[in-house]
Every structure is written in structure tokens, then in C-alpha cells.
Design an enzyme around this catalytic site. Structure first.
Site, PDB file in Angstrom:
ATOM      1  CG  ASP A  67       2.071   2.662   5.734  1.00  0.00           C
ATOM      2  OD1 ASP A  67       1.804   2.628   6.944  1.00  0.00           O
ATOM      3  OD2 ASP A  67       2.270   3.722   5.104  1.00  0.00           O
ATOM      4  CB  CYS A 127      -0.885  -0.003   1.245  1.00  0.00           C
ATOM      5  SG  CYS A 127      -1.890  -1.488   1.403  1.00  0.00           S
ATOM      6  CE  LYS A 172       5.235   4.369   6.666  1.00  0.00           C
ATOM      7  NZ  LYS A 172       4.188   5.275   6.124  1.00  0.00           N
ATOM      8  N   GLY A 188       4.504   6.955  -1.648  1.00  0.00           N
ATOM      9  CA  GLY A 188       5.844   6.406  -1.880  1.00  0.00           C
ATOM     10  C   GLY A 188       6.874   6.751  -0.827  1.00  0.00           C
ATOM     11  CB  CYS A 219      -0.867   6.781  10.530  1.00  0.00           C
ATOM     12  SG  CYS A 219      -2.157   7.084   9.338  1.00  0.00           S
TER      13      CYS A 219
HETATM   14  C1  LIG Z   1      -1.299   4.887   4.622  1.00  0.00           C
HETATM   15  S1  LIG Z   1      -1.368   5.104   2.925  1.00  0.00           S
HETATM   16  C2  LIG Z   1       0.217   4.553   2.423  1.00  0.00           C
HETATM   17  C3  LIG Z   1       1.327   5.568   2.644  1.00  0.00           C
HETATM   18  C4  LIG Z   1       2.650   5.116   2.036  1.00  0.00           C
HETATM   19  N1  LIG Z   1       3.030   3.807   2.513  1.00  0.00           N
HETATM   20  C5  LIG Z   1       3.788   6.084   2.282  1.00  0.00           C
HETATM   21  O1  LIG Z   1       4.564   5.878   3.196  1.00  0.00           O
HETATM   22  O2  LIG Z   1       3.888   7.067   1.556  1.00  0.00           O
HETATM   23  C6  LIG Z   1      -2.390   3.775   2.422  1.00  0.00           C
HETATM   24  C7  LIG Z   1      -2.473   3.572   0.932  1.00  0.00           C
HETATM   25  O3  LIG Z   1      -3.190   2.349   0.723  1.00  0.00           O
HETATM   26  C8  LIG Z   1      -3.855   2.449  -0.502  1.00  0.00           C
HETATM   27  N2  LIG Z   1      -4.852   1.356  -0.530  1.00  0.00           N
HETATM   28  C9  LIG Z   1      -6.090   1.318   0.004  1.00  0.00           C
HETATM   29  N3  LIG Z   1      -6.644   0.113  -0.207  1.00  0.00           N
HETATM   30  C10 LIG Z   1      -5.735  -0.636  -0.885  1.00  0.00           C
HETATM   31  C11 LIG Z   1      -5.725  -1.952  -1.420  1.00  0.00           C
HETATM   32  N4  LIG Z   1      -6.775  -2.778  -1.277  1.00  0.00           N
HETATM   33  N5  LIG Z   1      -4.629  -2.362  -2.083  1.00  0.00           N
HETATM   34  C12 LIG Z   1      -3.547  -1.546  -2.245  1.00  0.00           C
HETATM   35  N6  LIG Z   1      -3.523  -0.282  -1.778  1.00  0.00           N
HETATM   36  C13 LIG Z   1      -4.589   0.160  -1.103  1.00  0.00           C
HETATM   37  C14 LIG Z   1      -4.402   3.851  -0.514  1.00  0.00           C
HETATM   38  O4  LIG Z   1      -4.663   4.264  -1.840  1.00  0.00           O
HETATM   39  C15 LIG Z   1      -3.248   4.623   0.146  1.00  0.00           C
HETATM   40  O5  LIG Z   1      -2.403   5.169  -0.826  1.00  0.00           O
END
Ligand SMILES: C[S@@+](CC[C@H](N)C(=O)[O-])C[C@H]1O[C@@H](n2cnc3c(N)ncnc32)[C@H](O)[C@@H]1O
Length: 372
Positions: free
Chosen positions: A263, A199, A205, A203, A316
Site C-alpha cells: 500500500d 507499508c 489494512k 495499520g 490512494c
Molecule cells: C499509504 S500509507 C500506508 C497506510 C496503511 N497501509 C494503512 O492501511 O493504514 C504508506 C506508508 O508507507 C510508509 N513508507 C514510505 N516509504 C516506505 C518504505 N520505503 N518502506 C516501508 N514503508 C514506507 C509510510 O511511512 C506510510 O506509513
């Protein structure tokens, strides 16, 4: 006071209208309004503080004002009173300027009323009707955190999330909260490993993991957000593969990664200072819905970890429902070593950062290892 200040309050009031009446996201409504405004940098900062501060402290501002109104004001007048109360009590604006400049934005028919109420707000000591009103959160958020953290930590966390976030910048120029950097470090990436960030957008992480020389695959379900991962990787000069994929049905072979970071999408109750309007949007049902999504992602993406490899789960938020209540995935054991970097407190079989411990976002981290 600069010439732009009356205009600054007008811009702030218009953005607040978009947030309160049209349901606009605070950051998305603010940015174009600032760009159109032609205001100087100090005035733009002032508008930002007025919009985010009045939005965060909405409930507290209403409590301050409601002592002196007998019938609910119309939405436009309510907005002016909130803006005025914010400046008087939280914004550090001199009382005369806060009152007169706000009254100056009021339509003629309510000027006297706005003036009278704001003067009383300025002059009368407040006795708060509840902690939730004082801290300016919905009851359920305060109740949930008090139950889970105890009153002292809950109130400290909620107070800290009323303060704008500290800006932390990595060596490569990427702006990323320290707690997110600690999560990436807890993956313990080593050169040449194949790591999935399931997830990944925007970007933060994934790019941190790629710096360590790992072969990173970054997926996100939203195509537009995968574009952000690509842009950010290019900007900080790291190579990774970015793929649009649902982490609950990932398009990769089982056991094909040394480590998988989830994440997960979450309620964000630990990062409320980042999104001023989030506390008024999230509902208890969202937590339940997200917990279901998280479990699906853990099951599906966990299967991609090779025997002996790592599964790292982070959110978070601060509560058990979206973290330690999830069962340990089949075939995994908990790796409960204390992470090497960060201000983590033990939280059952995981670790938690509270926002006031090191002035960061709040996070929960759980690490698992796949049995051989
Ligand atoms: C907490 S954010 C991630 C932040 C990122 N890891 C960073 O450090 O920049 C969660 C992300 O999960 C994505 N997301 C939500 N449901 C998802 C799924 N079923 N599969 C993949 N990504 C998903 C969202 O679009 C969002 O960008």
C-alpha cells in the site's frame, strides 16, 4: 449563535495563520488549538469547518475577493478576506454574521476595507475565471485529472474531494475509509497464511488482514509509525508482528510469504478530501519521485512472494504514473479478476475507485500472481 462563536473565528484565524505562514499541517495545527480553546463541541465543529474549508477553497476564495481589490492585501488581511469569503459562499453562514464577525477580527486600520470587500463578495454573482479557480485546486492537478479521467469524471472527483470525508467504522471500531477496506479484502487473506503488509502504518489494512486469521507481518520505514500499528492492533484485539523496515530493502527471505500487500507511499491525489492542505503542497515532481520509490518497493518486496503467491499493489491516487505505468514485475502475471468487494472500475490491467462513485477515497489496485 452561541457565545463561543466570535472566539471560534479567532481560533480558526490563528490556525489558518499557522498553516499559511508557518507551513504547519492543517490537522496538526488544528488539534492542539481546539484542545486549548475550551470551546463547546458545536463551536469546535465550526472551527474545524472554517479551517479545513477555507484551506481547501483557498484559491476559490481568493478569486471571489480579487474582483474587488486593486493591490494585493497584506497576508493578515488576505487571511481575513478568505475566511469571510468562505463563510459567505461555501460555509452556509448567514451573510450578516459572516461579514460582521469577520470584520470584528480585523485590525482597526483595515476594518472598513474588509467590510467593503466582503459586502461586495456577498452581493455580486461570480463568473469564475477558470475551472481550477472554481474547484479550488492548482492548475496542474486539474489538468492531470482531466487528461486522465476526462472532464466529467475529473470535475466530479475534484468536487467530491472538496467535501469532508464520510466516517466509516469497521465492526471492530477501527475508523477506515471503505475503499481501504476493499483493498484489504482484495488481498483475499485466508487463515494461516503468512502475509506481509510492507507499508503498513498506521495499520488499517494490516489489522483487517489479521482479522481473517492470517499470520501478518507489518512493516513501515518510520519507527514512530510502527508504534501506531502496534497500538492499533492492540486496540482492536488482533495479533501481528510489527517491524521497522524499508520495503525497498526488506529483511526477509525471498519467497517467504504467501501474499505481499504494498500500500505504497503516494501523492494521495485520490484522498485530497482527507488532508485539506495537501493540494497546495504536492507538486508534479513529487509524483515522479514517488513513482521511483514505488518501483523499488515493488521489485524488492515482490521477491518475497512465494511461487503461486499474490502481490497486491495499491495507492490512494488516481493517475497512471503511480500505478499502471509500473511494469509488471519480473516473474509475475497480472491477476485481473474483478475484486469481489467495492465499486471498482477497470483501469488497464488494474482497478480504480473514483471518489464520487461511492463517496470514498480514490484508489488504484493492481493484483499480480507469481508464476510457479
Ligand atoms: C499509504 S500509507 C500506508 C497506510 C496503511 N497501509 C494503512 O492501511 O493504514 C504508506 C506508508 O508507507 C510508509 N513508507 C514510505 N516509504 C516506505 C518504505 N520505503 N518502506 C516501508 N514503508 C514506507 C509510510 O511511512 C506510510 O506509513
Amino acid at each position: 449563535m452561541t457565545a463561543g462563536v466570535p472566539e471560534a473565528r479567532r481560533v480558526a484565524l490563528d490556525v489558518l495563520r499557522r498553516i499559511e505562514d508557518d507551513g504547519a499541517y492543517a490537522n496538526l495545527a488544528l488539534r492542539p488549538a481546539l484542545d486549548r480553546s475550551g470551546l463547546s463541541d458545536p463551536d469546535r465543529h465550526f472551527v474545524t469547518d472554517l479551517v479545513y474549508g477555507t484551506t481547501r477553497m483557498r484559491r476559490a476564495c481568493d478569486a471571489l475577493v480579487d474582483r474587488f481589490v486593486t493591490a494585493p492585501p497584506d497576508p493578515r488581511t488576505r487571511r481575513l478576506l478568505r475566511l469571510g469569503a468562505y463563510q459567505l459562499v461555501f460555509g452556509g453562514v448567514a451573510p450578516h454574521a459572516a461579514v460582521s464577525e469577520t470584520v470584528g477580527l480585523a485590525p482597526k486600520r483595515v476594518r472598513g476595507f474588509v467590510n467593503a470587500v466582503l459586502r461586495k463578495v456577498a452581493a455580486t454573482e461570480m463568473v469564475w475565471p477558470s475551472d481550477a479557480a472554481r474547484l479550488s485546486y492548482p492548475d496542474w492537478i486539474v489538468d492531470t485529472l482531466v487528461t486522465e479521467l476526462g472532464e466529467i469524471d475529473a470535475h466530479d472527483a475534484l468536487e467530491r474531494m472538496n467535501v469532508p470525508p464520510v466516517v466509516t467504522t469497521r465492526d471492530d471500531g477501527y475508523v477506515q475509509d471503505a475503499s481501504s477496506q476493499w483493498v484489504a479484502a482484495a488481498v483475499e487473506p485466508t487463515g494461516g497464511e503468512r502475509i506481509l503488509d510492507a507499508c503498513a502504518a498506521p495499520g488499517g489494512k494490516a489489522t483487517a488482514l489479521a482479522h481473517g486469521g492470517a499470520d501478518v507481518v507489518a512493516t513501515d520505514i518510520r519507527a514512530g509509525r510502527v508504534g501506531l500499528v502496534v497500538d492499533n492492533a492492540a486496540r482492536v484485539g488482533v495479533g501481528l508482528s510489527a517491524v521497522v523496515a524499508d520495503a525497498a530493502a526488506p529483511p526477509f527471505a525471498p519467497a517467504s510469504f504467501d501474499a505481499v500487500l504494498i500500500d505504497a507511499p503516494c501523492s494521495g491525489l485520490g484522498a485530497l478530501r482527507r488532508r485539506a492542505d495537501a493540494r497546495w503542497r504536492i507538486e508534479p515532481a513529487d509524483v515522479e519521485r514517488l513513482a521511483v520509490v514505488q518501483r523499488r518497493i515493488i521489485d524488492a518486496s515482490g521477491a518475497l512472494v512465494r511461487p503461486g503467491g499474490r502481490l497486491v499493489y495499491s495507492v490512494c491516487t488516481l493517475t497512471a504514473a503511480e500505478s499502471i505505468d509500473h511494469p509488471v514485475p519480473d516473474g509475475f502475471e497480472v491477476d485481473d479478476r474483478e475484486p469481489l468487494v467495492g465499486t471498482w472500475r477497470r483501469f488497464a490491467h488494474g482497478w480504480r475507485v473514483l471518489p464520487h462513485d461511492a463517496d470514498t477515497d480514490g484508489m488504484v489496485l493492481i493484483r499480480y500472481r507469481r508464476r510457479s
